[in-house]
Scaffold this active site. Structure first.
Site, PDB file in Angstrom:
ATOM      1  N   LYS A 221       0.823  -1.201   0.000  1.00 17.88           N
ATOM      2  CA  LYS A 221       0.000   0.000   0.000  1.00 17.88           C
ATOM      3  C   LYS A 221       0.871   1.271   0.000  1.00 17.88           C
ATOM      4  CE  LYS A 221      -4.389  -1.394   0.187  1.00 17.88           C
ATOM      5  NZ  LYS A 221      -5.241  -1.315   1.376  1.00 17.88           N
ATOM      6  N   ARG A 255      -4.946  -9.858   3.466  1.00 16.20           N
ATOM      7  CA  ARG A 255      -5.124  -9.817   2.018  1.00 16.20           C
ATOM      8  C   ARG A 255      -3.805  -9.368   1.391  1.00 16.20           C
ATOM      9  NH1 ARG A 255      -6.661  -6.096  -1.903  1.00 16.20           N
ATOM     10  NH2 ARG A 255      -7.963  -6.948  -3.584  1.00 16.20           N
TER      11      ARG A 255
END
Length: 286
Positions: A221, A255
Site C-alpha cells: 500500500k 489480504r
C-alpha cells in the site's frame, strides 16, 4: 470461530487471502492476471504457497478504466465458477461493492463478499444473507468507490473505523448474515493519509477488542511506500513489518500479493505468541 463458506477456522488461525486481479490496470501487477488462464495459474500458485482463501477482483480499487456491472460480471462470474470446479474446498472471496455482482458470484460458488467500499451498495449485505456468504465490512468514510482520498480528516481515525465497521457488521447480522461469518476491515489507505494508516496499524488491537475478526489489506500500500520512500515494487519488507505488528495485535485475515512470505511471517508470530509449535525444535535437545 470463523466460518467462511464450507470452512471453519479456529480463533488462533491466521489466514492468508491471496489477491487475484482480473483487471488490466492493477496498481501492483499491471494486468499480469488479466487473462483468465493466467489468473487460474495464479490461483494454483497461491494455493500451493499456503493461501487459505483467494480474493478475486474485477475492478481496480482506485481510479482507472470504467468497468460497468456487465463488464465486472464478465470478468468474475465465469472465473469464480472455474475456480470452484477445480478447487471444490477452497474459500473463494470476491472483491465487489455491487449487489448485482455479489448475487451472481455467489450463484457461481463464491463464499465471501469483500465489500471494499463499506456498504456503498446497502443491498450487498442482503445478498450475503440470502446466500449464506461471509461479508467483509470496511471503513471508507463514506467515500465513493474508486475515488482517491483528498485531505481526509478525523478527530480519531481508529474510533471512526470501529464505529463504522461495527455498525455495518451489526446491520448485516440483523439482515441474517451469520455473526460467525462477518469480518471488519479498517481499510488502510482508503480515504486515509499515511498518518491515519500508521495509527490504525499501531492501535489495531482496539479494533480486535470489539470481538469481530479483523481483516487487513496492507500489501504494498501507499502508506508503506511513503513511510519508507519506496516505489510499488520495493514495498515487501515494509508490508511484512506491518503484517507482523497486525498479527501481534490479533488481526485474523491478511489480504496479500506475496503469499509465501506472508505465511512465514504469520507462522513466526503465531509461534512467538504460543499458538503454533515450531516446525522442528532440536537445538539444545540432542
Amino acid at each position: 470461530m470463523l466460518i467462511l463458506g464450507r470452512r471453519t477456522f479456529a480463533d488462533t488461525d491466521l489466514l492468508v487471502m491471496a489477491i487475484v486481479n482480473r483487471t488490466r490496470d492493477s496498481f501492483y501487477d499491471n494486468g499480469a492476471t488479466w487473462q483468465e488462464d493466467k489468473a487460474l495459474e495464479r490461483v494454483r500458485s497461491v494455493v500451493a504457497a499456503g493461501a487459505d482463501l483467494v480474493d478475486i477482483g474485477g475492478v481496480k480499487a482506485g481510479p482507472g478504466e470504467v468497468v460497468d456491472v456487465e463488464e465486472e460480471l464478465r470478468r468474475t462470474v465465469p472465473f469464480v465458477a472455474r475456480v470452484r470446479e477445480e478447487f471444490p474446498d477452497l474459500v473463494i472471496s470476491v472483491d465487489t461493492w455491487r449487489a448485482a455482482v455479489g448475487r451472481e458470484v455467489c450463484r457461481a460458488g463464491a463464499d465471501v463478499l469483500n465489500d471494499a467500499w463499506g456498504g456503498f451498495d446497502p443491498d450487498l449485505a442482503q445478498v450475503a444473507a440470502e446466500f449464506g456468504a461471509a461479508l467483509v465490512c470496511t471503513h471508507t468514510n463514506g467515500a465513493t468507490p474508486r475515488t482517491a482520498p483528498h485531505r481526509p480528516s478525523y478527530d480519531d481515525v481508529v474510533a471512526a473505523a470501529i464505529e463504522a465497521t461495527v455498525g455495518l457488521a451489526e446491520r448485516a447480522a440483523s439482515l441474517g448474515v451469520s455473526r460467525d461469518s462477518l469480518l471488519i476491515d479498517p481499510a488502510h489507505d482508503f480515504d486515509k493519509n499515511t498518518w491515519h494508516s500508521l495509527e490504525l496499524t499501531r492501535r489495531l488491537d482496539e479494533m480486535v477488542a470489539t470481538g469481530w475478526p479483523v481483516l487487513v489489506s496492507l500489501s504494498n500500500k501507499d502508506f508503506v511506500g511513503e513511510t519508507l520512500d519506496r516505489p510499488v515494487g520495493e514495498r515487501l519488507t515494509g508490508t511484512l513489518a506491518a503484517t507482523a505488528v497486525s498479527a501481534w495485535h490479533g488481526a485474523r485475515v491478511y489480504r496479500v500479493h506475496e503469499v509465501a512470505e506472508t505465511r512465514e511471517v504469520l507462522d513466526m508470530v503465531a509461534s512467538i505468541r504460543g499458538d503454533r509449535p515450531p516446525a522442528r525444535a532440536v537445538r539444545g535437545l540432542a
